[in-house]
Design a protein around this motif. Structure first.
Motif, short mmCIF file in Angstrom:
data_model
loop_
_atom_site.label_atom_id
_atom_site.label_comp_id
_atom_site.label_asym_id
_atom_site.label_seq_id
_atom_site.Cartn_x
_atom_site.Cartn_y
_atom_site.Cartn_z
N GLY A 244 0.81 -1.21 0.00
CA GLY A 244 0.00 0.00 0.00
C GLY A 244 0.85 1.26 0.00
N VAL A 245 1.95 1.24 0.75
CA VAL A 245 2.86 2.39 0.78
C VAL A 245 3.48 2.60 -0.60
CG1 VAL A 245 5.06 3.21 1.74
CG2 VAL A 245 3.33 2.19 3.24
N LEU A 246 3.83 1.53 -1.29
CA LEU A 246 4.40 1.64 -2.63
C LEU A 246 3.37 2.21 -3.62
CD1 LEU A 246 6.55 -1.58 -3.17
CD2 LEU A 246 7.31 0.80 -3.29
N LEU A 247 2.12 1.81 -3.49
CA LEU A 247 1.08 2.37 -4.34
C LEU A 247 0.97 3.88 -4.13
CD1 LEU A 247 -1.61 -0.41 -3.88
CD2 LEU A 247 -0.60 0.26 -6.07
N GLN A 248 1.04 4.31 -2.89
CA GLN A 248 1.00 5.74 -2.59
C GLN A 248 2.20 6.45 -3.21
OE1 GLN A 248 -1.41 7.54 -0.84
NE2 GLN A 248 -0.25 9.32 -1.59
N ALA A 249 3.38 5.81 -3.13
CA ALA A 249 4.59 6.41 -3.71
C ALA A 249 4.46 6.55 -5.22
CB ALA A 249 5.81 5.56 -3.36
N MET A 250 3.83 5.59 -5.88
CA MET A 250 3.58 5.70 -7.31
C MET A 250 2.68 6.89 -7.62
SD MET A 250 2.96 1.87 -8.87
CE MET A 250 2.29 2.59 -10.37
N CYS A 251 1.65 7.05 -6.83
CA CYS A 251 0.72 8.17 -7.04
C CYS A 251 1.43 9.50 -6.82
CB CYS A 251 -0.47 8.05 -6.09
SG CYS A 251 -1.53 6.62 -6.41
N ASP A 252 2.27 9.56 -5.79
CA ASP A 252 3.00 10.80 -5.49
C ASP A 252 3.99 11.14 -6.59
OD1 ASP A 252 1.61 10.93 -3.12
OD2 ASP A 252 3.24 10.13 -1.89
N ALA A 253 4.52 10.11 -7.27
CA ALA A 253 5.51 10.33 -8.32
C ALA A 253 4.89 10.90 -9.59
CB ALA A 253 6.25 9.03 -8.64
N ALA A 254 3.60 10.67 -9.80
CA ALA A 254 2.92 11.16 -11.00
C ALA A 254 1.54 11.68 -10.63
CB ALA A 254 2.82 10.04 -12.04
N PRO A 255 1.46 12.80 -9.91
CA PRO A 255 0.17 13.27 -9.37
C PRO A 255 -0.85 13.63 -10.45
CG PRO A 255 1.90 14.91 -9.04
CD PRO A 255 2.57 13.65 -9.49
N ALA A 256 -0.40 14.27 -11.53
CA ALA A 256 -1.35 14.67 -12.56
C ALA A 256 -1.97 13.45 -13.24
CB ALA A 256 -0.66 15.57 -13.59
N GLN A 257 -1.13 12.49 -13.58
CA GLN A 257 -1.62 11.26 -14.20
C GLN A 257 -2.55 10.52 -13.25
OE1 GLN A 257 1.03 8.21 -16.29
NE2 GLN A 257 0.52 7.11 -14.41
N THR A 258 -2.17 10.47 -11.99
CA THR A 258 -3.00 9.78 -10.99
C THR A 258 -4.38 10.39 -10.92
OG1 THR A 258 -1.09 9.11 -9.66
CG2 THR A 258 -3.22 9.26 -8.54
N GLN A 259 -4.45 11.71 -10.82
CA GLN A 259 -5.75 12.38 -10.70
C GLN A 259 -6.59 12.15 -11.94
OE1 GLN A 259 -6.87 13.76 -8.02
NE2 GLN A 259 -8.82 14.45 -8.90
N SER A 260 -5.97 12.25 -13.11
CA SER A 260 -6.71 12.08 -14.36
C SER A 260 -7.28 10.68 -14.49
CB SER A 260 -5.78 12.39 -15.54
OG SER A 260 -6.41 12.10 -16.77
N ARG A 261 -6.46 9.68 -14.19
CA ARG A 261 -6.92 8.30 -14.35
C ARG A 261 -7.97 7.94 -13.30
NH1 ARG A 261 -4.89 4.98 -17.79
NH2 ARG A 261 -5.47 3.18 -16.52
N LEU A 262 -7.83 8.45 -12.09
CA LEU A 262 -8.83 8.16 -11.06
C LEU A 262 -10.18 8.80 -11.41
CD1 LEU A 262 -6.78 8.48 -7.74
CD2 LEU A 262 -7.67 6.40 -8.80
N GLU A 263 -10.15 10.01 -11.92
CA GLU A 263 -11.39 10.66 -12.32
C GLU A 263 -12.06 9.91 -13.47
OE1 GLU A 263 -10.43 14.68 -13.22
OE2 GLU A 263 -10.22 15.28 -11.11
N ALA A 264 -11.24 9.46 -14.43
CA ALA A 264 -11.78 8.70 -15.56
C ALA A 264 -12.41 7.40 -15.09
CB ALA A 264 -10.69 8.44 -16.59
N PHE A 265 -11.75 6.74 -14.13
CA PHE A 265 -12.31 5.48 -13.62
C PHE A 265 -13.62 5.72 -12.90
CE2 PHE A 265 -12.92 2.59 -10.04
CZ PHE A 265 -13.04 1.39 -10.72
N GLU A 266 -13.70 6.77 -12.08
CA GLU A 266 -14.93 7.03 -11.35
C GLU A 266 -16.08 7.31 -12.31
OE1 GLU A 266 -15.59 6.61 -8.25
OE2 GLU A 266 -13.52 6.05 -7.78
N GLN A 267 -15.82 8.05 -13.37
CA GLN A 267 -16.87 8.32 -14.36
C GLN A 267 -17.32 7.03 -15.04
OE1 GLN A 267 -15.19 11.25 -16.97
NE2 GLN A 267 -15.12 12.85 -15.39
#
Length: 277
Positions: A244-267
């Motif tokens: 779980g900590v590694l997943l967070q580190a991945m998100c922190d390394a690419a915040p813009a991509q993370t936000q975009s993909r999470l929003e697309a998934f929720e939609q």
């Protein structure tokens, strides 16, 4: 914890035991007052294992044979009986996981290794995630959530030549790093896959149970989280937390991509009514 059971647990802690050997250890703890006076055959019957398993168990603990182990057990169990309100074996196993989590938290005081791993994983296109045998569910867990923020995650949960084929395909597609979960009893095929990934030029990040794990020498970056070994089969509480900590580190390394993909998934999930309201 005090009493004979405490001394027995100290004798077993840190040992890498097979499932049959853990049954014997568990039996000794549960019958601490009497087990030290049993023959090897009687102990084998009580633990429901073979008599040779008892002999191998004694050797795994560093004794010449079962008589040497029995003498040590008598020393440890001499004295006060177990208190009536002592935790049972299941409780002790779960409480030990709290200790594993505490040690993991302490190791994370230096965030640099995890942050480096997060950057390497986020940048790899595609991202192969290896987990064989006991580690396969860990790879599946990581792969499921990583796919929400990464466009191409490939979980490798079978070994052999097919695994090597998929690594070559990932490399040809542009992969630059591989994450591997390697937990006791350290599958040889997992070690082979890590070596193949390094041969292909991939950065190898390995999550395992110890900095001196047999696969650590072939990893570019080793992240350790202890497994629980007080039951017949390992508990993977701390490695799961580290995932779980590694997943967070991945998100922190690419915040813009993370936000975009999470929003697309929720939609998409809302449109398809994936989850119950």
């Amino acid at each position: 914890m005090n009493g004979p059971a405490s001394g027995l647990l100290e004798l077993f802690d840190g040992q890498r035991l097979t499932p049959a050997q853990r049954r014997i250890a568990q039996c000794l703890v549960e019958h601490a007052a009497d087990a030290a006076y049993l023959s090897s055959g009687e102990l084998a019957e009580l633990a429901q294992v073979s008599q040779p398993s008892v002999t191998r168990f004694a050797a795994a603990l560093g004794f010449d044979g079962y008589p040497g182990l029995r003498r040590r057990l008598r020393e440890l169990t001499a004295g006060t009986p177990r208190p009536a309100d002592e935790h049972n074996e299941a409780q002790r196993a779960v409480l030990a996981e709290a200790g594993n989590l505490a040690r993991l938290a302490e190791s994370l005081a230096d965030r640099r290794p995890v942050e480096e791993a997060g950057k390497l994983l986020a940048a790899s296109r595609p991202l192969p995630v290896l987990g064989l045998r006991a580690a396969a569910p860990m790879a599946a867990y990581f792969g499921y959530f990583a796919a929400k923020v990464h466009p191409d995650v490939r979980v490798l949960d079978t070994g052999g030549s097919a695994c090597a084929d998929r690594l070559e395909q990932a490399h040809a597609a542009g992969a630059t790093a591989m994450l591997a979960f390697v937990l006791p009893r350290y599958p040889r095929e997992a070690h082979d896959a890590i070596r193949e990934a390094r041969h292909l030029g991939l950065s190898t990040i390995v999550v395992t149970d110890s900095p001196v794990s047999p696969v650590a020498d072939d990893a570019d970056l080793t992240l350790a989280a202890a497994v629980g070994s007080r039951l017949v089969f390992d508990l993977h509480t701390a490695p799961l937390a580290l995932a779980g900590v590694l997943l967070q580190a991945m998100c922190d390394a690419a915040p813009a991509q993370t936000q975009s993909r999470l929003e697309a998934f929720e939609q998409s999930a809302a449109r398809r009514q994936v989850f119950l309201p």
